[in-house]
Design a protein around this motif. Structure first.
Motif, short mmCIF file in Angstrom:
data_model
loop_
_atom_site.label_atom_id
_atom_site.label_comp_id
_atom_site.label_asym_id
_atom_site.label_seq_id
_atom_site.Cartn_x
_atom_site.Cartn_y
_atom_site.Cartn_z
N GLY A 84 0.80 -1.21 0.00
CA GLY A 84 0.00 0.00 0.00
C GLY A 84 0.83 1.26 0.00
N SER A 275 -4.93 3.34 1.00
CA SER A 275 -5.95 2.46 1.57
C SER A 275 -6.66 1.66 0.49
CB SER A 275 -6.97 3.28 2.38
OG SER A 275 -6.38 3.80 3.55
N ARG A 311 -6.35 -6.05 8.30
CA ARG A 311 -5.67 -4.85 7.82
C ARG A 311 -6.51 -4.18 6.73
NH1 ARG A 311 -1.04 -3.53 4.29
NH2 ARG A 311 0.25 -1.95 5.34
N HIS A 315 -8.36 -0.36 6.76
CA HIS A 315 -8.21 0.67 5.72
C HIS A 315 -9.57 1.06 5.13
CE1 HIS A 315 -3.88 1.44 5.30
NE2 HIS A 315 -3.74 0.23 5.83
#
Length: 900
Positions: A84, A275, A311, A315
């Motif tokens: 990311g 994100s 995760r 985001h």
């Protein structure tokens, strides 16, 4: 028409290029490597071919090409933290590769590589740079000859970056990497230069020339059959061919990110861009892992999946998503990659449901966890670390993996006190050990706690297969850990992963074999598999040949026939439970079970015996659902969600926060394309794929266990078939003996039964007549004798039922008119006595006193009745005559004592 620059077209073009050059196209192996237990996931294109390169396995081809699914998000190969935030880090990626197993070598590998990148892909020569290992003159000269590249674009690299090895020992060799130059407008220098880490020069392909065998740290010899292993990341070559240096700008990611923008409603630019990239990348990784059988959990591969998934959820939360996101993106992924990887299409519903459930559960605690984190950060001094205890609370209470907490702090320039986190984790383990000790199991479990703390939980890979490889993490012999074991040793063996199911939930543990993987003669019989400290699958084993040591990689094979029988019996138990509740009532609850290979046993709460008609109805219903042949489905859910959805929790079982929910059987009118919900239970056992795999269900016994608890025993499949065959053979044998057809046997047996009853009545009448002296001659009854002035008739009788003696005595009294009757029956070595006194004598002669005198002679105690009729018994039939004598003597005494 397919876009010639699309990722899907590039993949197809690569495979076709090598297929035209006599390479076998090999489908991607699963992300869970079955041939290398040292790896958490398949992390390179060569992993499925590892045993071919070492010579442990042969294939029907010497050239291969593949597009291999890879994950790098756990263990030493972990790119999760960077995903990311960089242009080329991914958790999931595809590795394109061509392989030669002792066929062609450097010249052909280099020639093919140049033809593909320069002539087929059309990359200009002045944008390509290659590297070779510093002393690989052969590769250097081949590149110069084949490509025509100037010597300054063929760079010698002296570091390990250009020398590949499979491990400390084994096949190894120099590499040659191909780089693409994106141009001077992007910072960075060529490989080997001080600023080589920039983005200008990007490695697109690595050619490994396996030409040596590393015997030990100081010995390296030539391989007899040098081989080729290459790897090209499809995301990188797609970026180059699509004119970008950023993998997340390629068509595949553009479509996934567009789907994320549409669902969340936030554009993928500015601070939102990382994100969206995380979500797109993690969607691929989680979906492919679930498709390959990995489910979210708190251990091993399942925990890595959970870390990636949570995760992504965080985001989505950062982007302000109010609703669940990930499961709504699965169709976009399937549309892009489903043709190349059909497992995505097959598993689309499971993937979406798993992502939805996991995101829903985590979002419930996400806000509270982030609030705790914000409060803790607000109290920190500038430059201070987040206390490890806070990070551990986030992990332990709110489900925040450590790397997620670190990711959340990254934007604020903060880090976590990892030492403090580790200390908090160690303290929790110590408390768990103390709690287990308090349960009374401490003495035997201490060694297992040590192993669990050191090696971690066992990864069970047996839901989807019966074979696999594992690394030996511990050997326990005579209650203590040892480093190795020899032939003849009996031991407990722990591997890091295993297909062997450990006994739990009523299902018996697997048995099977363990063998070596290095050509050794190791042979181990697995006699049982048990769980220790809740997390270790421990194999009870006997070494038959060879030697096994801690650290060895071994091959594990479950006894497949036995496992299939266990699966069938376990699934049948679920159907039986549901049928009993439906037919008998909701008061039925499981009170215990046994799932063995040869049979099943089910204990249930029910106040009375279950009649034959009801058992037949239960059996019919179970078999009806077996004949449906409907799919058996499993999903992982939170315990509360599973129970709220109607899943049955079983008696005596301990459940964690997450459970496997097993559903089977479709109710009438249900959509046959949807999972059945006739039986829905929480269960960690192994089950059939379809109810039809059970084949047949037969109840063989119903009995009482205790007050209010009944037990049913049953058979399935081949065992049930053989039971029915045995029953049929017995029926036919009985029919043959009676010389009737099997169908006529019941009527014939009834006739024989009535004949037997008539004969028994006739025989009893004859015996009574004989005892009473019917007829004349030797068998005629003796005349009554005078005993103390009283007529006395006494006789020992053989084979008369003791119940008939009383009737004989009454009849004899009527015949005698006045006097005393005494019969001593002798049957099976025992004695039964009856004494009768006519009414005119009962006031002065007691039948009770007389029978008691006789009973004492045959070893009896007491006797009872009325003055005119009394009975007794004793164990010594041989003393029957003495009993008569005792009665006679007692009568004589009574007569002598009577008043004149």
């Amino acid at each position: 028409m397919t876009n010639p620059l699309s990722t899907n077209h590039i993949r197809r073009q690569f495979l076709d290029f090598f297929a035209e050059r006599d390479h076998s196209i090999v489908p991607s192996s699963p992300l869970v490597p079955m041939n290398d237990p040292t790896l958490l996931f398949t992390n390179a294109g060569m992993v499925p071919f590892k045993n071919v390169f070492t010579g442990a396995e042969t294939r029907p081809y010497s050239r291969a090409v593949s597009a291999q699914k890879c994950v790098r998000a756990g263990g030493k190969h972990n790119d999760l933290d960077n995903v990311g935030y960089t242009a080329r880090h991914h958790t999931f990626f595809e590795m394109l590769g061509n392989f030669s197993f002792g066929d062609y070598f450097k010249d052909q590998a280099i020639s093919q590589a140049w033809d593909l990148v320069h002539k087929v892909f059309g990359l200009p020569a002045d944008r390509l740079v290659v590297t070779v290992f510093h002393d690989d003159d052969v590769a250097f000269d081949l590149w110069r000859k084949i490509s025509g590249l100037p010597e300054d674009r063929i760079i010698r690299i002296a570091t390990a970056d250009n020398f590949w090895s499979m491990g400390a020992t084994g096949p190894c060799g120099p590499c040659s990497e191909i780089f693409y130059d994106h141009g001077p407008h992007i910072p960075g220098g060529p490989p080997g230069s001080p600023d080589e880490d920039g983005d200008r020069f990007v490695e697109i392909w690595n050619l490994v020339f396996m030409q040596y065998d590393q015997r030990d740290a100081d010995t390296r010899v030539d391989l007899p059959r040098p081989s080729i292993d290459t790897g090209m990341g499809i995301e990188r070559i797609a970026a180059v061919l699509q004119g970008t240096h950023d993998n997340y700008d390629i068509d595949l990611f553009a479509k996934l990110i567009a789907a994320s923008e549409s669902v969340i409603g936030v554009a993928a630019d500015g601070e939102a861009a990382p994100s969206h990239r995380v979500i797109a990348d993690h969607l691929r990784a989680t979906s492919f892992l679930i498709a390959d059988g990995v489910m979210p959990s708190n251990e091993g591969r399942g925990y890595v999946l959970r870390r990636i998934l949570r995760r992504a959820v965080r985001h989505a939360h950062l982007l302000g998503a109010q609703d669940l996101v990930l499961h709504r993106l699965v169709p976009a992924l399937t549309a892009e990659m489903g043709q190349a990887y059909p497992e995505l299409v097959r598993s689309e519903a499971l993937i979406a449901e798993t992502l939805r459930g996991e995101e829903d559960r985590f979002r419930a605690t996400l806000d509270r966890g982030l609030k705790l984190l914000d409060e803790a950060v607000a109290r920190l001094d500038a430059g201070a670390q987040l206390p490890g205890a806070v990070a551990f609370k986030l992990y332990d209470t709110y489900g925040f993996p450590l790397d997620l907490t670190e990711d959340a702090l990254r934007g604020q320039g903060l880090s976590v006190d990892r030492a403090g986190f580790d200390a908090a984790m160690a303290e929790q383990r110590a408390k768990a050990r103390a709690a287990w000790a308090g349960s009374g199991d401490a003495a035997d479990e201490a060694v297992w706690f040590d192993i669990r703390d050191r090696a971690g939980a066992t990864e069970f890979v047996g839901y989807t297969g019966e074979t696999g490889q594992g690394r030996v993490d511990a050997i326990v012999k005579d209650g203590a850990e040892v480093d190795a074991a020899e032939a003849g040793d009996e031991l407990w063996l722990v591997t890091n992963q295993t297909p062997f199911y450990a006994e739990s939930g009523g299902q018996m543990g697997d048995t099977g074999r363990i063998a070596g993987t290095d050509g050794s003669d190791l042979g181990i019989a697995v006699l049982d598999t048990q769980k220790r400290v809740g997390a270790l699958h421990v194999h009870r084993a006997r070494v038959e040949t060879g030697r096994v040591a801690v650290g060895d990689v071994v091959s594990l094979s479950v006894d497949g026939a036995r496992r299939r029988a266990l699966r069938a019996n376990h699934s049948a138990t679920h159907l039986l439970h549901r049928a009993l509740r439906r037919l008998l009532g909701d008061h039925v609850a499981q009170k215990g079970s046994l799932v063995a290979a040869e049979r099943l046993r089910f204990d249930l709460s029910h106040p009375q015996a279950i009649g034959a008609d009801m058992l037949a109805a239960v059996e019919d219903e179970v078999n009806a659902y077996i004949q449906q042949n409907s799919p058996v489905t499993t999903k992982v859910m939170s315990y509360d969600a599973a129970v709220d959805a109607g899943a049955m929790a079983l008696f005596g079982e301990k459940y964690g926060d997450e459970v496997r929910v097993v559903a089977m059987g479709q109710e009438p009118g249900d959509d046959p394309q949807r999972p059945g919900d006739y039986s829905v239970e929480l269960c960690g056992g192994t089950h059939v794929a379809r109810t039809g795999d059970i084949a047949l269900f037969k109840i063989v016994d119903e009995s009482a266990v205790s007050a209010g608890v009944r037990r049913i025993e049953a058979l399935t499949g081949e065992a049930a078939r053989r039971h029915l065959l045995d029953q049929e053979a017995t029926l036919r044998a009985a029919a043959a003996r009676l010389r009737v057809a099997p169908a006529e046997l019941p009527e014939r047996v009834a006739t024989l039964f009535e004949e037997r009853r008539r004969l028994e009545r006739d025989l009893a009448d004859a015996k009574k007549a004989l005892a009473l002296g019917g007829g004349s001659g030797p068998s005629a009854a003796p005349a009554p004798e005078d005993v103390g002035g009283t007529a006395f008739l006494g006789r020992v009788v053989e084979g008369v039922n003791p119940k008939d003696l009383r009737g004989m005595a009454d009849e004899a009294k009527r015949s005698l008119g006045s006097g005393v009757i005494a019969f001593v029956g002798r049957n099976d070595g025992k004695a039964a006595l009856v004494v009768g006194v006519t009414d005119d004598l009962k006031d002065r002669v007691s039948a009770v006193e007389l029978v008691r005198a006789g009973a004492a002679a045959v070893g009896g105690k007491g006797g009872g009745g009325r003055p005119d009729m009394a009975q007794a018994g004793g164990p010594d039939g041989a003393a029957a005559e003495q009993a008569l004598t005792a009665i006679r003597d007692q009568l004589a005494a009574a007569g002598a004592a009577a008043p004149a």
